[in-house]
Design a protein around this motif. Structure first.
Motif, PDB file in Angstrom:
ATOM      1  N   GLY A 113       4.287 -25.113   0.358  1.00 56.00           N
ATOM      2  CA  GLY A 113       3.479 -24.525   1.425  1.00 56.00           C
ATOM      3  C   GLY A 113       2.471 -23.520   0.909  1.00 56.00           C
ATOM      4  O   GLY A 113       2.716 -22.787  -0.047  1.00 56.00           O
ATOM      5  N   GLU A 114       1.306 -23.493   1.546  1.00 56.30           N
ATOM      6  CA  GLU A 114       0.217 -22.639   1.093  1.00 56.30           C
ATOM      7  C   GLU A 114       0.588 -21.161   1.150  1.00 56.30           C
ATOM      8  O   GLU A 114       0.224 -20.392   0.259  1.00 56.30           O
ATOM      9  N   ALA A 115       1.316 -20.763   2.169  1.00 57.71           N
ATOM     10  CA  ALA A 115       1.669 -19.347   2.299  1.00 57.71           C
ATOM     11  C   ALA A 115       2.564 -18.906   1.148  1.00 57.71           C
ATOM     12  O   ALA A 115       2.348 -17.828   0.550  1.00 57.71           O
ATOM     13  N   VAL A 116       3.562 -19.721   0.817  1.00 58.25           N
ATOM     14  CA  VAL A 116       4.469 -19.367  -0.274  1.00 58.25           C
ATOM     15  C   VAL A 116       3.732 -19.385  -1.604  1.00 58.25           C
ATOM     16  O   VAL A 116       3.869 -18.476  -2.428  1.00 58.25           O
ATOM     17  N   ILE A 117       2.925 -20.427  -1.838  1.00 53.59           N
ATOM     18  CA  ILE A 117       2.206 -20.540  -3.112  1.00 53.59           C
ATOM     19  C   ILE A 117       1.221 -19.399  -3.276  1.00 53.59           C
ATOM     20  O   ILE A 117       1.137 -18.778  -4.355  1.00 53.59           O
ATOM     21  N   SER A 118       0.481 -19.076  -2.237  1.00 56.60           N
ATOM     22  CA  SER A 118      -0.467 -17.954  -2.316  1.00 56.60           C
ATOM     23  C   SER A 118       0.270 -16.644  -2.566  1.00 56.60           C
ATOM     24  O   SER A 118      -0.207 -15.780  -3.308  1.00 56.60           O
ATOM     25  N   GLY A 119       1.446 -16.505  -1.962  1.00 59.58           N
ATOM     26  CA  GLY A 119       2.233 -15.309  -2.187  1.00 59.58           C
ATOM     27  C   GLY A 119       2.690 -15.182  -3.630  1.00 59.58           C
ATOM     28  O   GLY A 119       2.697 -14.083  -4.203  1.00 59.58           O
ATOM     29  N   LEU A 120       3.076 -16.296  -4.231  1.00 61.02           N
ATOM     30  CA  LEU A 120       3.483 -16.275  -5.640  1.00 61.02           C
ATOM     31  C   LEU A 120       2.307 -15.891  -6.537  1.00 61.02           C
ATOM     32  O   LEU A 120       2.455 -15.112  -7.490  1.00 61.02           O
ATOM     33  N   ILE A 121       1.140 -16.445  -6.240  1.00 54.85           N
ATOM     34  CA  ILE A 121      -0.054 -16.107  -7.016  1.00 54.85           C
ATOM     35  C   ILE A 121      -0.359 -14.616  -6.881  1.00 54.85           C
ATOM     36  O   ILE A 121      -0.668 -13.932  -7.871  1.00 54.85           O
ATOM     37  N   ALA A 122      -0.244 -14.086  -5.664  1.00 52.04           N
ATOM     38  CA  ALA A 122      -0.514 -12.666  -5.435  1.00 52.04           C
ATOM     39  C   ALA A 122       0.473 -11.785  -6.208  1.00 52.04           C
ATOM     40  O   ALA A 122       0.126 -10.660  -6.604  1.00 52.04           O
TER      41      ALA A 122
END
Length: 601
Positions: A548-557
């Motif tokens: 999911g985009e939210a989880v992946i973006s959170g990991l990147i952040a």
């Protein structure tokens, strides 16, 4: 269900029944194992039949010249799981001095210099001898049938041949003859044969002709394998120089004496408790305790931080794995490893304290019991090599490419029967791109020695008679002294990582087997790779897009160096389960790649 992110989709149902269950990385091996159960064989007869068939139908992932580890529990002694030790050691002449004299600073990823003594076949025969019930001829009938009468070659197997076709035609003519009939790459689905291997298996059966007991006949086959026509053919063939992955030509060093001195055996597993369950693994001569260390670190967190489908859960799991893997690369090997310390509550607490809200790009092994810093520092080679070029050169185990795509590398199978016998096993090595095919045998040697170092200070340094620190690591989980789950996965450095996801989802999240297998996977590449050329990606994390985009973006952040692998590319898990109170069985298998299957009733 403790998790706030329940499974949303499964590709197939979790199988349920009471008679027997089998799951593996290839449908034909699964079918053979179940056929043995249906005809009265036990889980060990079934596993051996499936394993020999895997040599035939997944030749790009394993072979008779490779290795394996397994873990099992018997219905007679369910509280005493045992490890199948099918990892052969380094040959007597495999010394650091010799390899350095050949101009090498790293053990090659392909060619006979990378070969440990093959241990898989003897280990399977050892299991059949001591815990099986079937005759050898009946168990081997499935593999002989498909080797002689053909099987449709997998698209990935044909692809593997295509990637090394230039190596075969220019440098390994015996492999070209074996895998490129009429000088061409076979088409996916085309029938392929291995008459030479069928004859090898018939020779093992014939070695026991005239002997009185089933056990004696299997013992004769084991002797024929380790010191008879098979061993002589291997030793003679690899004495000739041939191309290795480094670009040079070298002769192998394995001798008939090396082959005849090996005998597979059983060992006690290493275990730890997690949330009331006992998890059993192979010892620190392999990477098995990585999973145990990760579980010890994670046990101190609340359930919400153990869900791989959430940002905080994925982050926490990745960080715990990085810490456990750093200890693997620093301390593990076929030597005296202080597992009492590495698996202690105090050590786990200290490691847990290192996990913050941000991703760490550092390589952080822990201190020893006396507080001393590690005496060996693993060389870290930054990622950046052209993986496709390495594959064409015969690289050892191309599990995951730069784009995250899982090429596959190894096999796995799990079996449970109606009496309560349960086994999980991970065969590997000796894949068709490992080294030149021995013509009269129809297979080649493996490349497991590439996991050893040409550095005397390393705990996994190349030393004659020592086992390479294998990545092959199945798992058996028990509760109250009764085995309840057998599981595992191919994947090299990812094996423990993908298994950890399944274990957390089943034991903490309450997922059924197939739900846990289908759920989106991830792993860290912030580890020193076990296979030549042993690269690493600081802070690296590979994820399936379905996370999911939210989880992946959170990991990147949080600072993770994320690679998106696609929706269905990571993990090749399978498992079988048993409820000791009711006798109910279940099973699940990986849908990725469209070749893993579970069956049962």
């Amino acid at each position: 269900m403790p998790y706030t992110s329940p499974p949303a989709f499964t590709t197939r149902p979790t199988l349920e029944g009471h008679f027997g269950m089998a799951a593996s990385t290839h449908w034909l091996a699964t079918a053979a194992a179940q056929a043995v159960l249906e005809r009265g064989g036990n889980a060990f007869d079934a596993a051996v039949a499936g394993a020999f068939l895997l040599h035939v139908v997944e030749p790009h992932l394993n072979g008779p010249g490779g290795d394996m580890t397994g873990i099992f529990a018997t219905a007679d002694e369910p509280s005493k799981p045992q490890v199948m030790m099918g990892q052969g050691p380094a040959p007597a002449a495999a010394t650091i001095e010799h390899y350095r004299s050949e101009g090498l600073d790293m053990i090659p990823g392909s060619g006979a210099l990378a070969a440990a003594v093959p241990g898989a076949v003897d280990s399977w025969l050892n299991l059949l001898e001591h815990h099986g019930t079937w005759e050898l001829a009946d168990v081997l009938d499935f593999a002989i049938d498909y080797a002689d009468n053909g099987h449709p070659i997998l698209a990935r197997a044909a692809g593997a041949i295509g990637k090394v076709s230039e190596l075969f035609t220019e440098h390994w003519p015996s492999s070209a003859e074996r895998w490129m009939p009429e000088g061409r790459i076979p088409e996916p689905g085309e029938l392929v044969f291995n008459h030479a291997y069928a004859e090898v298996l018939r020779g093992l059966i014939a070695a026991g002709d005239g002997l009185d007991s089933r056990e004696e006949r299997i013992q004769a086959a084991r002797k024929e394998w380790t010191s008879g026509f098979v061993a002589k053919a291997i030793a003679d063939f690899i004495a000739a120089p041939h191309r290795h992955s480094t670009g040079g030509d070298h002769a192998g060093v394995m001798t008939l004496e090396d082959l005849s001195s090996f005998s597979a055996g059983f060992e006690d597993p290493v275990t730890t408790d997690f949330r009331g369950y006992q998890v059993a693994k192979i010892g620190a001569w392999g990477q098995g305790p990585v999973l145990l260390q990760a579980l010890k670190i994670l046990e101190g967190f609340d359930d919400e931080r153990l869900d791989p489908s959430t940002e905080i859960g994925a982050h926490t799991i990745l960080e715990a794995l990085k810490l456990a893997m750093a200890d693997r690369d620093t301390y593990y090997g076929d030597a005296d490893v202080d597992l009492d310390w590495l698996l202690s509550e105090d050590y786990a607490a200290a490691r847990r304290d290192l996990i913050t809200e941000a991703a760490s790009p550092e390589f952080r092994p822990g201190a020893s019991r006396d507080g001393a810093a590690p005496s060996f520092t693993t060389p870290l080679i930054p990622e950046g090599a052209d993986k496709e070029a390495l594959i064409k050169a015969g690289i050892g185990e191309p599990t995951v490419q730069k784009n995250g795509v899982n090429n596959g590398d190894t096999c796995h199978l799990d079996v449970v029967d109606r009496w309560g016998n349960m086994i999980s096993a991970t065969p590997s090595g000796g894949w068709l791109q490992s080294s030149p095919t021995v013509p009269e045998l129809g297979f080649c040697l493996g490349t497991r020695l590439q996991m050893m170092w040409l550095d005397e200070a390393a705990p996994s340094a190349l030393r004659p008679g020592r086992r390479p620190r294998t990545t092959l690591t199945p798992t058996l989980i028990s509760k109250d002294g009764q085995p309840i789950i057998a599981l595992g996965s191919p994947g090299g450095d990812q094996q423990e990582q993908w298994q950890l996801l399944l274990i957390l989802r089943m034991l903490v999240g309450g997922y059924a087997a197939q739900e846990a297998i289908d759920a989106p996977a991830l792993h860290t590449t912030s580890v020193a790779g076990s296979f030549w050329p042993r690269t690493w990606v600081p802070g690296g994390a590979v994820v399936e897009d379905r996370l999911g985009e939210a989880v992946i973006s959170g990991l990147i952040a949080r600072g993770h160096n994320v690679t998106r692998a696609g929706d269905w590319e990571l993990g090749r898990l399978s498992c079988v389960t048993r409820d000791p109170e009711t006798g109910r069985l279940s099973a699940g298998a990986n849908p990725r790649g469209a070749q893993g299957y579970a069956v049962g009733r």
